[in-house]
Design a protein around this motif. Structure first.
Motif, PDB file in Angstrom:
ATOM      1  N   LEU A  37       0.786  -1.213  -0.044  1.00  0.00           N
ATOM      2  CA  LEU A  37      -0.015   0.159   0.125  1.00  0.00           C
ATOM      3  C   LEU A  37       0.709   1.255   0.013  1.00  0.00           C
ATOM      4  CD1 LEU A  37      -2.825  -1.052   2.445  1.00  0.00           C
ATOM      5  CD2 LEU A  37      -2.986  -0.459   0.101  1.00  0.00           C
ATOM      6  N   GLN A  38       1.899   1.421   0.971  1.00  0.00           N
ATOM      7  CA  GLN A  38       2.805   2.364   0.794  1.00  0.00           C
ATOM      8  C   GLN A  38       3.666   2.474  -0.617  1.00  0.00           C
ATOM      9  OE1 GLN A  38       5.630   2.663   4.004  1.00  0.00           O
ATOM     10  NE2 GLN A  38       6.913   3.995   3.045  1.00  0.00           N
ATOM     11  N   PHE A  39       4.081   1.448  -1.176  1.00  0.00           N
ATOM     12  CA  PHE A  39       4.756   1.665  -2.392  1.00  0.00           C
ATOM     13  C   PHE A  39       3.518   2.048  -3.470  1.00  0.00           C
ATOM     14  CE2 PHE A  39       5.232  -0.183  -6.867  1.00  0.00           C
ATOM     15  CZ  PHE A  39       6.577   0.406  -6.803  1.00  0.00           C
ATOM     16  N   ALA A  40       2.441   1.570  -3.567  1.00  0.00           N
ATOM     17  CA  ALA A  40       1.425   2.244  -4.456  1.00  0.00           C
ATOM     18  C   ALA A  40       1.235   3.615  -4.393  1.00  0.00           C
ATOM     19  CB  ALA A  40       0.046   1.532  -4.166  1.00  0.00           C
ATOM     20  N   ARG A  41       0.926   4.126  -3.103  1.00  0.00           N
ATOM     21  CA  ARG A  41       0.682   5.618  -2.831  1.00  0.00           C
ATOM     22  C   ARG A  41       1.899   6.335  -3.245  1.00  0.00           C
ATOM     23  NH1 ARG A  41      -1.604   3.557   2.427  1.00  0.00           N
ATOM     24  NH2 ARG A  41      -3.884   3.420   2.182  1.00  0.00           N
ATOM     25  N   TRP A  43       4.104   5.756  -5.394  1.00  0.00           N
ATOM     26  CA  TRP A  43       4.076   5.584  -6.963  1.00  0.00           C
ATOM     27  C   TRP A  43       3.094   6.512  -7.777  1.00  0.00           C
ATOM     28  CZ3 TRP A  43       3.768   0.405 -10.279  1.00  0.00           C
ATOM     29  CH2 TRP A  43       3.857   0.512 -11.435  1.00  0.00           C
ATOM     30  N   ALA A  44       1.959   6.439  -7.160  1.00  0.00           N
ATOM     31  CA  ALA A  44       0.663   7.582  -7.632  1.00  0.00           C
ATOM     32  C   ALA A  44       1.198   8.838  -7.396  1.00  0.00           C
ATOM     33  CB  ALA A  44      -0.786   7.002  -6.940  1.00  0.00           C
ATOM     34  N   SER A  45       1.844   9.017  -6.192  1.00  0.00           N
ATOM     35  CA  SER A  45       2.332  10.490  -5.934  1.00  0.00           C
ATOM     36  C   SER A  45       3.127  11.074  -6.558  1.00  0.00           C
ATOM     37  CB  SER A  45       2.893  10.541  -4.619  1.00  0.00           C
ATOM     38  OG  SER A  45       3.023  11.818  -4.130  1.00  0.00           O
ATOM     39  N   THR A  46       3.988  10.139  -6.913  1.00  0.00           N
ATOM     40  CA  THR A  46       5.307  10.386  -8.039  1.00  0.00           C
ATOM     41  C   THR A  46       4.532  10.612  -9.457  1.00  0.00           C
ATOM     42  OG1 THR A  46       6.710   9.126  -6.872  1.00  0.00           O
ATOM     43  CG2 THR A  46       7.563   9.775  -9.045  1.00  0.00           C
ATOM     44  N   ALA A  47       3.859   9.708 -10.011  1.00  0.00           N
ATOM     45  CA  ALA A  47       3.143   9.875 -11.254  1.00  0.00           C
ATOM     46  C   ALA A  47       2.362  11.264 -11.222  1.00  0.00           C
ATOM     47  CB  ALA A  47       2.130   8.639 -11.438  1.00  0.00           C
ATOM     48  N   LEU A  48       1.726  11.634 -10.342  1.00  0.00           N
ATOM     49  CA  LEU A  48       0.956  12.743 -10.380  1.00  0.00           C
ATOM     50  C   LEU A  48       1.972  14.060 -10.378  1.00  0.00           C
ATOM     51  CD1 LEU A  48      -1.811  12.087  -7.781  1.00  0.00           C
ATOM     52  CD2 LEU A  48      -2.125  12.578 -10.334  1.00  0.00           C
ATOM     53  N   ALA A  49       3.028  14.011  -9.732  1.00  0.00           N
ATOM     54  CA  ALA A  49       3.896  15.032  -9.501  1.00  0.00           C
ATOM     55  C   ALA A  49       4.807  15.225 -10.979  1.00  0.00           C
ATOM     56  CB  ALA A  49       5.025  14.923  -8.576  1.00  0.00           C
ATOM     57  N   GLY A  50       4.874  14.102 -11.573  1.00  0.00           N
ATOM     58  CA  GLY A  50       5.490  13.884 -13.073  1.00  0.00           C
ATOM     59  C   GLY A  50       4.419  14.718 -14.052  1.00  0.00           C
ATOM     60  N   GLU A  51       3.286  14.298 -13.834  1.00  0.00           N
ATOM     61  CA  GLU A  51       2.292  15.242 -14.762  1.00  0.00           C
ATOM     62  C   GLU A  51       2.268  16.498 -14.779  1.00  0.00           C
ATOM     63  OE1 GLU A  51      -1.630  13.390 -14.810  1.00  0.00           O
ATOM     64  OE2 GLU A  51      -0.869  11.171 -15.003  1.00  0.00           O
ATOM     65  N   GLN A  52       2.253  17.020 -13.325  1.00  0.00           N
ATOM     66  CA  GLN A  52       2.424  18.392 -13.297  1.00  0.00           C
ATOM     67  C   GLN A  52       3.512  19.238 -13.755  1.00  0.00           C
ATOM     68  OE1 GLN A  52       1.591  18.575  -8.953  1.00  0.00           O
ATOM     69  NE2 GLN A  52      -0.277  17.967  -8.989  1.00  0.00           N
ATOM     70  N   VAL A  53       4.668  18.626 -13.445  1.00  0.00           N
ATOM     71  CA  VAL A  53       6.029  19.044 -13.995  1.00  0.00           C
ATOM     72  C   VAL A  53       5.905  18.854 -15.568  1.00  0.00           C
ATOM     73  CG1 VAL A  53       8.354  18.803 -14.228  1.00  0.00           C
ATOM     74  CG2 VAL A  53       7.252  18.443 -11.971  1.00  0.00           C
ATOM     75  N   SER A  54       5.485  17.933 -16.120  1.00  0.00           N
ATOM     76  CA  SER A  54       5.552  17.941 -17.576  1.00  0.00           C
ATOM     77  C   SER A  54       4.635  18.863 -18.183  1.00  0.00           C
ATOM     78  CB  SER A  54       5.430  16.696 -17.940  1.00  0.00           C
ATOM     79  OG  SER A  54       3.928  16.066 -17.660  1.00  0.00           O
ATOM     80  N   ALA A  55       3.780  19.203 -17.656  1.00  0.00           N
ATOM     81  CA  ALA A  55       2.363  20.094 -17.863  1.00  0.00           C
ATOM     82  C   ALA A  55       2.674  21.539 -17.874  1.00  0.00           C
ATOM     83  CB  ALA A  55       1.148  19.919 -17.272  1.00  0.00           C
ATOM     84  N   ALA A  56       3.943  21.885 -17.094  1.00  0.00           N
ATOM     85  CA  ALA A  56       4.362  23.165 -16.970  1.00  0.00           C
ATOM     86  C   ALA A  56       5.158  23.663 -18.161  1.00  0.00           C
ATOM     87  CB  ALA A  56       5.079  23.318 -15.823  1.00  0.00           C
TER      88      ALA A  56
END
Length: 56
Positions: A37-41, A43-56
């Motif tokens: 569960l910790q790994f999944a959270r 991973w999801a958090s990193t994926a969301l951060a990556g989307e925000q960075v790439s959208a900038a």
């Protein structure tokens, strides 16, 4: 939202009888459900951060 997967959503991550839940995988992998569960959270958090960075 349908993801095209068979079956119902599990009611609980601790359900050892429902395939692919953290509790279910624990008996096959030996990896504690809390770790999964910790790994999944993270991973999801990193994926969301990556989307925000790439959208900038």
């Amino acid at each position: 939202m349908s993801r095209g997967l068979d079956g119902e959503c599990p009611g609980d991550c601790d359900d050892q009888d429902t395939p692919y839940t953290p509790a279910w995988q624990e008996k096959y992998t030996g990896i504690d459900r809390k770790t999964v569960l910790q790994f999944a959270r993270e991973w999801a958090s990193t994926a969301l951060a990556g989307e925000q960075v790439s959208a900038a």
